[in-house]
Design a protein around this motif. Structure first.
Motif, PDB file in Angstrom:
ATOM      1  N   ASP A 112     -10.719  -4.017  32.000  1.00  0.00           N
ATOM      2  CA  ASP A 112     -11.895  -4.433  32.770  1.00  0.00           C
ATOM      3  C   ASP A 112     -12.659  -5.542  32.047  1.00  0.00           C
ATOM      4  O   ASP A 112     -13.193  -6.447  32.686  1.00  0.00           O
ATOM      5  CB  ASP A 112     -12.820  -3.237  33.001  1.00  0.00           C
ATOM      6  N   ALA A 113     -12.736  -5.470  30.723  1.00  0.00           N
ATOM      7  CA  ALA A 113     -13.437  -6.505  29.964  1.00  0.00           C
ATOM      8  C   ALA A 113     -12.754  -7.853  30.103  1.00  0.00           C
ATOM      9  O   ALA A 113     -13.402  -8.903  30.089  1.00  0.00           O
ATOM     10  CB  ALA A 113     -13.527  -6.109  28.493  1.00  0.00           C
ATOM     11  N   ARG A 114     -11.439  -7.852  30.263  1.00  0.00           N
ATOM     12  CA  ARG A 114     -10.686  -9.108  30.370  1.00  0.00           C
ATOM     13  C   ARG A 114     -10.582  -9.618  31.804  1.00  0.00           C
ATOM     14  O   ARG A 114     -10.318 -10.798  32.017  1.00  0.00           O
ATOM     15  CB  ARG A 114      -9.270  -8.901  29.823  1.00  0.00           C
ATOM     16  N   ALA A 115     -10.758  -8.719  32.780  1.00  0.00           N
ATOM     17  CA  ALA A 115     -10.440  -9.060  34.170  1.00  0.00           C
ATOM     18  C   ALA A 115     -11.208 -10.272  34.675  1.00  0.00           C
ATOM     19  O   ALA A 115     -10.647 -11.158  35.327  1.00  0.00           O
ATOM     20  CB  ALA A 115     -10.702  -7.851  35.067  1.00  0.00           C
ATOM     21  N   ALA A 116     -12.506 -10.330  34.390  1.00  0.00           N
ATOM     22  CA  ALA A 116     -13.318 -11.433  34.922  1.00  0.00           C
ATOM     23  C   ALA A 116     -12.851 -12.764  34.371  1.00  0.00           C
ATOM     24  O   ALA A 116     -12.845 -13.774  35.076  1.00  0.00           O
ATOM     25  CB  ALA A 116     -14.789 -11.209  34.594  1.00  0.00           C
ATOM     26  N   PHE A 117     -12.455 -12.770  33.094  1.00  0.00           N
ATOM     27  CA  PHE A 117     -12.113 -14.044  32.467  1.00  0.00           C
ATOM     28  C   PHE A 117     -10.702 -14.482  32.818  1.00  0.00           C
ATOM     29  O   PHE A 117     -10.286 -15.582  32.472  1.00  0.00           O
ATOM     30  CB  PHE A 117     -12.323 -13.925  30.956  1.00  0.00           C
ATOM     31  N   ALA A 118      -9.962 -13.617  33.489  1.00  0.00           N
ATOM     32  CA  ALA A 118      -8.701 -14.008  34.121  1.00  0.00           C
ATOM     33  C   ALA A 118      -8.938 -14.416  35.569  1.00  0.00           C
ATOM     34  O   ALA A 118      -7.996 -14.642  36.312  1.00  0.00           O
ATOM     35  CB  ALA A 118      -7.698 -12.863  34.054  1.00  0.00           C
ATOM     36  N   ARG A 119     -10.229 -14.471  35.959  1.00  0.00           N
ATOM     37  CA  ARG A 119     -10.659 -14.876  37.305  1.00  0.00           C
ATOM     38  C   ARG A 119     -10.158 -13.917  38.366  1.00  0.00           C
ATOM     39  O   ARG A 119     -10.019 -14.281  39.526  1.00  0.00           O
ATOM     40  CB  ARG A 119     -10.186 -16.298  37.630  1.00  0.00           C
ATOM     41  N   ALA A 120      -9.891 -12.672  37.982  1.00  0.00           N
ATOM     42  CA  ALA A 120      -9.457 -11.677  38.964  1.00  0.00           C
ATOM     43  C   ALA A 120     -10.642 -11.121  39.743  1.00  0.00           C
ATOM     44  O   ALA A 120     -10.476 -10.669  40.876  1.00  0.00           O
ATOM     45  CB  ALA A 120      -8.708 -10.540  38.267  1.00  0.00           C
ATOM     46  N   VAL A 121     -11.820 -11.126  39.152  1.00  0.00           N
ATOM     47  CA  VAL A 121     -13.047 -10.648  39.788  1.00  0.00           C
ATOM     48  C   VAL A 121     -14.163 -11.611  39.397  1.00  0.00           C
ATOM     49  O   VAL A 121     -13.999 -12.439  38.507  1.00  0.00           O
ATOM     50  CB  VAL A 121     -13.398  -9.211  39.321  1.00  0.00           C
ATOM     51  N   GLY A 159     -20.038  -8.999  39.243  1.00  0.00           N
ATOM     52  CA  GLY A 159     -19.912  -9.921  38.114  1.00  0.00           C
ATOM     53  C   GLY A 159     -20.203  -9.304  36.769  1.00  0.00           C
ATOM     54  O   GLY A 159     -19.770  -9.823  35.740  1.00  0.00           O
ATOM     55  N   LEU A 160     -20.952  -8.189  36.757  1.00  0.00           N
ATOM     56  CA  LEU A 160     -21.288  -7.556  35.478  1.00  0.00           C
ATOM     57  C   LEU A 160     -20.296  -6.481  35.060  1.00  0.00           C
ATOM     58  O   LEU A 160     -20.446  -5.893  33.994  1.00  0.00           O
ATOM     59  CB  LEU A 160     -22.692  -6.951  35.546  1.00  0.00           C
ATOM     60  N   ASN A 161     -19.285  -6.200  35.891  1.00  0.00           N
ATOM     61  CA  ASN A 161     -18.324  -5.154  35.529  1.00  0.00           C
ATOM     62  C   ASN A 161     -17.669  -5.443  34.184  1.00  0.00           C
ATOM     63  O   ASN A 161     -17.584  -4.578  33.309  1.00  0.00           O
ATOM     64  CB  ASN A 161     -17.252  -5.026  36.619  1.00  0.00           C
TER      65      ASN A 161
END
Length: 638
Positions: free
Chosen positions: A143-152, A334-336
């Motif tokens: 989950d910590a990496r997901a946003a920076f892979a642009r998945a969320v 966005g804060l996940n």
């Protein structure tokens, strides 16, 4: 299915969490820098007020239409001024809109840069491998990496959405003020309460959906793995050769639907009754305000100007009770990754404090000693999990500085774990590791790791030019071509580099134009060159952990003979890990590890004379290779 009467209570119960989310977003926003944040806030306030200005100006202009129709002396100056105001408000709004997106992107990028830096810090520097490899933390890390892979949506997008939301609320405030001006405080209050109630309900439903989304984190991780397996190149050869595509396609569909079906069912369950209730609130509130407007218009209390202002303002308040595409998903999801990052940081801090409660505050200040005489393991025990068997159990080991120590043993004896402890990738469960009498637990891990160059048995093959594949051993020497080439020559990789079409600039991957791939033995030479460059860059302890597993025994003997000659000439403290006993017989000292302890130690000759475990395993391996040689000779004889 929940009753439509219970969901408002659920929303009220969720208030603290919702408030905390907005506080977190506001806390992240300054990371974008004062100019970008202030500029974005001011711009969005202006964009929020401009629609109200446009409404007033157009209504005033419409109010002058009857007078203009009766006038015979041309258009009055006041009408021209109002017209210019209408055109100006319209033009300014459209002129500023692109800058709104530009500033939002700048804010998002800078906040994300801050969060990515923190993620790098915790995963690549601070967090022990026991945290990163713990299965219970796998979902957290994903989950910590997901946003920076642009998945969320990312934390930066959440922060950038806050000024955009300010524009919406400024627009609502202006519209409510206009309703109050035209229809009085009661109508303004009804319009405001209706808009905010619907808005609050919409966000409450989205929040409950987000909680459902969070609960499926592990299923998403499984789906992502199967998707990557099906679309990547890692398993492509086996998928084709074993005809796995039908199975993989069915498995991907199964995993995907296992994640989507609960979302679809939950979405229907969470949104149906709230939608009915909120639609009822909106209908009643809107009907009330429009009824007041109609009643006052029929009584002649509202002129054309007031009618235009009131009607448009009421419509703005009614449209406020919807989802905002530029704000809602970003601020909700966005804060996940940011919250997962914060939890991961807390896990790291608690783990570090638990392991070293007295040295945590001073470890970063203690310099790491440069080995001068002896590195020693004293009664070291280690297990990867609390309830798992010990991999090392009271191990005592001495590594003389400037000498070559070979550590041998069967698979599973604990040899690789010993290397990880020496490199401080893990900390001993019990016991200590000393460097000239100084406990490494009291020293800065980063400083100590700069003293060590390691080739792990699963060393990386970077899809980068040969220069980087060697130069990353000592990044400060990356541009020193002479040093990089010297390390390649010392590792026996000089001919390999010279054979590449563009020398050190050749990408070591066929995935890039002009790139070349290498054989297993060639890659091992490149990895050794990387470690030797680290020695040239300041490392004084060189560790080779099964680096020649892909070579035959003769190639491995030559490799280690070359390595021992190079290390001996440079006065390096070297540690060789191997399960092949015959390849390390020229080491200064050989240590046999079995069942997590040192069983025997000495030179090759002394261990052979003792007739212990080393002599037994050495002869067994030698006999096997002798039998293989005889079989090859027999098969080659005509």
């Amino acid at each position: 299915m929940p009753s439509p009467l219970t969901w408002p209570a659920d929303v009220v119960a969720a208030l603290p969490g919702r408030a905390g989310r907005w506080i977190d977003i506001a806390r992240l926003l300054p990371r974008a820098g004062a100019p970008a944040v202030v500029g974005s806030l001011l711009l969005n306030v202006v964009l929020g007020i401009l629609p109200g200005t446009f409404i007033v100006a157009t209504s005033v202009l419409l109010g002058k239409v009857p007078g203009l129709a009766e006038a015979r002396s041309g258009v009055p100056a006041k009408a021209v001024t109002v017209l210019l105001l209408v055109v100006g408000a319209f033009a300014l709004q459209h002129f500023l809109a692109p800058f709104q997106a530009v500033l939002a992107e700048a804010v998002a990028r800078r906040v994300d840069e801050h969060c990515i830096g923190r993620l790098f810090e915790v995963t690549l520097r601070r967090a022990p491998f026991s945290v990163l490899e713990n299965p219970s933390h796998a979902d957290l890390i994903a989950d910590a990496r997901a946003a920076f892979a642009r998945a969320v949506p990312t934390p930066g997008e959440a922060a950038a959405a806050l000024p955009l939301l300010l524009a919406r609320y400024c627009q609502l405030a202006a519209a409510v003020a206009l309703v109050g001006y035209v229809l009085g405080p009661l109508a303004a209050a009804v319009a405001a309460v209706t808009s905010l109630a619907i808005r609050f309900g919409v966000r409450g439903t989205l929040g409950r959906y987000a909680a459902l989304w969070d609960s499926l984190s592990r299923q998403r991780r499984r789906t992502d793995y199967v998707r990557e397996l099906a679309t990547g190149q890692v398993a492509a050869k086996e998928i084709r050769m074993l005809s796995l595509m039908p199975w993989l396609s069915a498995r991907l569909r199964k995993e995907t639907m296992a994640g989507l079906l609960p979302l679809w069912e939950g979405s229907r369950r969470l949104q149906f009754w709230p939608f009915v209730a909120l639609a009822t609130v909106g209908f009643l509130g809107g009907t009330t305000v429009l009824g007041i407007l109609a009643g006052r218009s029929s009584q002649g209390a509202v002129g054309l100007l007031e009618l235009g202002v009131g009607l448009q303002a009421v419509l703005i308040t009614m449209r406020f009770g919807v989802a905002f595409p530029e704000c809602d998903m970003q601020t909700q999801f966005g804060l996940n990754s940011f919250h997962a990052l914060e939890r991961l940081e807390r896990v790291e801090e608690v783990t570090a404090l638990h392991r070293h409660p007295t040295t945590r505050s001073t470890a970063s200040e203690a310099p790491a000693p440069t080995p001068k005489q002896l590195i020693s393991f004293e009664k070291v025990s280690f297990s990867y999990q609390e309830d798992a068997p010990a991999v090392l159990d009271g191990l005592d080991l001495r590594l003389p500085v400037g000498k070559c120590t070979a550590i041998v043993g069967l698979n599973g004896a604990g040899k690789t774990t010993l290397v990880k402890l020496l490199a401080r990738l893990y900390e001993p469960t019990r016991g200590r590791i000393l460097v000239d009498g100084v406990d490494l637990a009291d020293c800065d891990p980063d400083a100590w790791q700069r003293h060590i160059a390691v080739i792990f048995q699963d060393y990386l093959r970077y899809e980068l030019p040969a220069r980087e594949n060697i130069g990353l051993g000592a990044p400060h020497l990356l541009d020193d071509e002479e040093a990089v080439l010297a390390a390649a020559e010392s590792a026996g990789a000089g001919d390999i580099v010279r054979s590449l079409p563009e020398g050190l600039s050749t990408p070591l991957s066929r995935h890039y134009p002009g790139g070349r791939d290498l054989s297993g033995g060639q890659w091992q030479r490149i990895a050794l060159a990387r470690a030797l460059l680290a020695v040239r860059g300041g490392a004084s302890v060189l560790v080779l952990d099964e680096p020649t597993a892909q070579l035959d025994v003769r190639g491995e003997v030559r490799f280690f003979d070359d390595f021992l000659a190079t290390a001996g000439a440079q006065g390096v403290t070297s540690v060789i890990i191997s399960h092949r006993f015959s390849t390390v017989r020229h080491a200064d000292r050989i240590v046999v590890v079995e069942h997590g302890r040192v069983l025997e130690q000495g030179t090759h000759d002394s261990l052979m004379r003792d007739g212990g475990r080393y002599e037994e395993l050495f002869r067994l391996q030698a006999q096997r290779f002798h039998d293989e040689d005889e079989q090859e000779e027999t098969e080659s004889t005509p």
